[in-house]
Design a protein around this motif. Structure first.
Motif, PDB file in Angstrom:
ATOM      1  N   ASN A   1       0.827  -1.320  -0.056  1.00  0.00           N
ATOM      2  CA  ASN A   1       0.063   0.170  -0.092  1.00  0.00           C
ATOM      3  C   ASN A   1       0.936   1.243   0.052  1.00  0.00           C
ATOM      4  O   ASN A   1       1.860   1.283   0.730  1.00  0.00           O
ATOM      5  N   THR A   2       0.344   2.116  -0.834  1.00  0.00           N
ATOM      6  CA  THR A   2       1.248   3.389  -1.203  1.00  0.00           C
ATOM      7  C   THR A   2       0.437   4.565  -1.117  1.00  0.00           C
ATOM      8  O   THR A   2      -0.703   4.585  -1.987  1.00  0.00           O
ATOM      9  N   SER A   3       0.775   5.631  -0.455  1.00  0.00           N
ATOM     10  CA  SER A   3       0.088   6.857  -0.413  1.00  0.00           C
ATOM     11  C   SER A   3       0.799   8.133  -0.314  1.00  0.00           C
ATOM     12  O   SER A   3       2.129   8.015   0.074  1.00  0.00           O
ATOM     13  N   LEU A   4       0.874   9.253  -0.810  1.00  0.00           N
ATOM     14  CA  LEU A   4       1.596  10.437  -0.775  1.00  0.00           C
ATOM     15  C   LEU A   4       0.570  11.685  -0.081  1.00  0.00           C
ATOM     16  O   LEU A   4      -0.323  11.782  -0.700  1.00  0.00           O
ATOM     17  N   ASN A   5       1.206  12.279   0.650  1.00  0.00           N
ATOM     18  CA  ASN A   5       0.747  13.704   0.927  1.00  0.00           C
ATOM     19  C   ASN A   5       1.771  14.799   0.851  1.00  0.00           C
ATOM     20  O   ASN A   5       2.944  14.650   0.969  1.00  0.00           O
ATOM     21  N   ARG A   6       1.382  16.099   0.901  1.00  0.00           N
ATOM     22  CA  ARG A   6       2.119  17.302   0.981  1.00  0.00           C
ATOM     23  C   ARG A   6       2.557  17.381   2.428  1.00  0.00           C
ATOM     24  O   ARG A   6       1.478  17.152   3.405  1.00  0.00           O
ATOM     25  N   PRO A   7       3.675  17.886   2.709  1.00  0.00           N
ATOM     26  CA  PRO A   7       4.240  17.902   4.118  1.00  0.00           C
ATOM     27  C   PRO A   7       2.930  18.774   5.107  1.00  0.00           C
ATOM     28  O   PRO A   7       2.462  19.769   4.314  1.00  0.00           O
ATOM     29  N   GLY A   8       2.663  18.305   6.204  1.00  0.00           N
ATOM     30  CA  GLY A   8       1.421  19.088   6.854  1.00  0.00           C
ATOM     31  C   GLY A   8       0.166  18.904   6.672  1.00  0.00           C
ATOM     32  O   GLY A   8      -0.676  18.996   7.415  1.00  0.00           O
ATOM     33  N   GLU A   9       0.062  17.950   5.582  1.00  0.00           N
ATOM     34  CA  GLU A   9      -1.356  17.486   5.077  1.00  0.00           C
ATOM     35  C   GLU A   9      -1.679  16.189   5.708  1.00  0.00           C
ATOM     36  O   GLU A   9      -0.851  15.493   5.926  1.00  0.00           O
ATOM     37  N   GLU A  10      -3.098  15.905   5.632  1.00  0.00           N
ATOM     38  CA  GLU A  10      -3.438  14.539   5.815  1.00  0.00           C
ATOM     39  C   GLU A  10      -2.956  13.589   4.870  1.00  0.00           C
ATOM     40  O   GLU A  10      -2.547  13.871   3.920  1.00  0.00           O
ATOM     41  N   TRP A  11      -2.711  12.226   5.432  1.00  0.00           N
ATOM     42  CA  TRP A  11      -2.343  11.317   4.509  1.00  0.00           C
ATOM     43  C   TRP A  11      -3.336  11.007   3.242  1.00  0.00           C
ATOM     44  O   TRP A  11      -4.408  11.069   3.428  1.00  0.00           O
ATOM     45  N   GLY A  12      -2.604  10.670   2.222  1.00  0.00           N
ATOM     46  CA  GLY A  12      -3.358  10.620   0.887  1.00  0.00           C
ATOM     47  C   GLY A  12      -4.080   9.549   0.763  1.00  0.00           C
ATOM     48  O   GLY A  12      -4.206   8.606   1.767  1.00  0.00           O
ATOM     49  N   THR A  13      -4.924   9.132  -0.451  1.00  0.00           N
ATOM     50  CA  THR A  13      -5.559   7.786  -0.719  1.00  0.00           C
ATOM     51  C   THR A  13      -4.699   6.969  -1.098  1.00  0.00           C
ATOM     52  O   THR A  13      -3.592   7.235  -1.895  1.00  0.00           O
TER      53      THR A  13
END
Ligand code: ADP
Ligand code: MG
Ligand code: ZN
Length: 497
Positions: free
Chosen positions: A220-232
């Motif tokens: 499982n992999t997700s990306l988020n921008r720093p400070g934001e919630e975890w991505g889908t």
């Protein structure tokens, strides 16, 4: 859709933070299946290891396999989990042709083991991976699509089902989300699966072979921008080697970054990893738990492992790989850094087995980290799958020690071993490789070299022993490297003294 070049990996990790999570399935090596007495041996003729229970015939009833429960508890304990004092199996309802009951007996909200951790070492530092749960379920059968070019359902003329695997006990080990690893996410994923495999192998409960499917991993992999919630997150399946675990995370990070950077959204879905391209493609959109209509399995009694039994199992756990490695490191006299390269090369057990087969620690390490690691890298296979066994490496070293091979010839022989030509001695015979130590043939070669280099010979006669190198080189060339350099040197000097 417009296509833009995918971003470079450095750019991805400068802009986004990855979160990963790993779901690993391990087929247990029990003698019989999870809920019936059918054998579990790999590779039998299709549908010869089946009975009314694992075929889901009406009126048949499951009975839980105690050995599988014990193995699962031992895995849980080795992963520092709490063991449930009471839990139940659950029915996971869905239709698939390789699952004859139309539901899978699994565990859902009451896993046998939960809330543990596994430490993995990354560049000399420990990263603690949280374990969400370890639960027990049954495997499905296998569908074979035939008549097409690819073995996929697309283009196939018919599909065959083999239920031999249906009902084999399967343990699922799910990590908690792993944030904060940044650019190292791909190697953390790989290191975790490697360590998990080694732990399970040390328990002796499964042969954990990715290439045979007894260890399978979804990434499982997700990306988020720093400070934001975890991505889908997306869930990548078909990851069939340790190397692919690393590649799958990396390529999925790059793909998601490309989507997010252009204002797109990530869909929660399963994706398939392709060994050939190193990329993932879209699978199905992901079901949610409610789609499966889980409910407690009514045909089985609850599972209530006795605390005294669990304590006994805990006390009887073997030395786990991390402790084992520390012991080996001091036995082999290696620095932290040297040991780290042995671990990174996946060579610990190979070296251990090579020593057990008679080689010294130094020689064993030299072959596995040198010549064989280089070959493995070149061909992109795991070191353990390179085609040379620890026994063969020990045999090779013995031939060198006995003066039957020079180092250079040994490398040629090793090439043959890797190519599957047999054991070192067979290859020497078949390829006609041998050290020319018979002094008759060597003396002729030495005399020829002296005759061809009269000035050099004069220098040596005059006491310039260092000049012998030229003649030795000429002899080695004439004998195609099959002479023993030390013997040649002695001969040259004695002929010119
Ligand atoms: P499912 O059965 O839907 O696949 P699981 O709970 O079995 O769900 O596994 C989900 C995996 O994904 C777990 O390892 C979990 O830690 C991980 N995960 C959860 N949220 C994220 C996220 N935002 N990014 C990456 N991985 C995640
Ligand atoms: Mg899952
Ligand atoms: Zn059966």
């Amino acid at each position: 859709m417009t296509t833009v070049a995918p971003p470079a990996y450095d750019e991805v990790t400068a802009t986004f933070e990855p979160v990963i999570g790993l779901e690993t399935h391990v087929e247990l090596g029990t003698r019989t299946k999870m809920f019936c007495g059918c054998p579990t041996a790999f590779g039998a003729a299709p549908n010869t290891q089946v009975c009314p229970v694992c075929l889901g015939l009406p009126g048949s009833l499951p009975v839980a396999n105690k050995a599988a429960i014990e193995a699962t508890i031992r895995i849980g304990l080795a992963l520092n989990c709490s063991i449930a004092e009471w839990c139940r199996f659950a029915r996971k309802n869905y239709f698939y042709p390789d699952m004859p009951k139309n539901y899978q007996i699994s565990q859902y909200d009451e896993p046998l083991c939960s809330d543990g951790w596994l430490d993995v070492e990354i560049d000399g530092e420990m990263v603690r991976i949280g374990i969400e749960r370890v639960h027990l379920e049954e495997d499905t059968g296998k569908t074979l699509h035939v008549g097409g070019a690819t073995g996929r359902i697309h283009g196939a003329s018919e599909s065959l089902v083999d239920y031999n695997r249906a009902g084999i006990p399967l343990v699922e080990i799910v990590t908690k989300p792993i944030p904060g690893t940044g650019a190292k996410a791909p190697i953390v994923a790989r290191a975790y699966v490697t360590e998990l495999r080694d732990v399970i192998r040390s328990l002796g409960v499964s042969d954990v072979r990715m290439e045979q499917g007894s260890l399978r991993c979804d990434v499982n992999t997700s990306l988020n921008r720093p400070g934001e919630e975890w991505g889908t997150r997306t869930e990548t399946k078909n990851v069939n080697s340790l190397r692919s675990v690393e590649r799958a995370v990396r390529s999925e990070m790059i793909r998601q970054a490309a989507v997010l950077s252009t204002g797109g959204k990530i869909t929660q879905e399963t994706r398939h990893f392709h060994e050939d391209t190193g990329e993932t493609t879209s699978g199905r959109s992901k079901e949610t738990a409610t789609d499966y209509r889980y409910f407690p399995e009514p045909d089985l009694v609850p599972l209530a492992p006795d605390t005294a039994w669990v304590r006994e199992l805990q006390a009887a756990l073997p030395e786990l790989p991390r402790v084992h490695r520390q012991r080996l490191q001091s036995e082999w006299g290696l620095s932290d850094l040297d040991m780290q390269s042995v671990v990174n090369a996946g060579a610990v057990e190979l070296i251990e087995a090579t020593i057990a087969a008679g080689a010294t620690a130094e020689a064993a390490r030299k072959w596995w980290l040198g010549e064989l690691s280089r070959k493995a890298n070149e061909t992109g296979v795991e070191l353990a799958a390179i085609g040379a066994t620890p026994q063969q490496v020990a045999q090779l070293q013995k031939l060198v020690d006995d003066g039957k091979l020079t180092d250079k010839l040994a490398r040629q022989v090793l090439e043959g071993v890797v190519a599957g030509e047999g054991d070192p001695e067979q290859i020497m015979q078949a390829r006609g490789i041998e050290v020319v130590s018979d002094s008759g043939a060597l003396t002729v070669a030495v005399d020829e070299a002296i005759a061809a280099n009269p000035e050099v010979a004069d220098k040596i006669r005059g006491g310039n022993v260092a000049a012998a190198g030229v003649l030795i080189g000429a002899v080695m060339k004439a004998t195609k490297g099959q002479a023993d350099a030390k013997t040649v040197r002695e001969l040259v000097l004695s002929r010119l003294s």
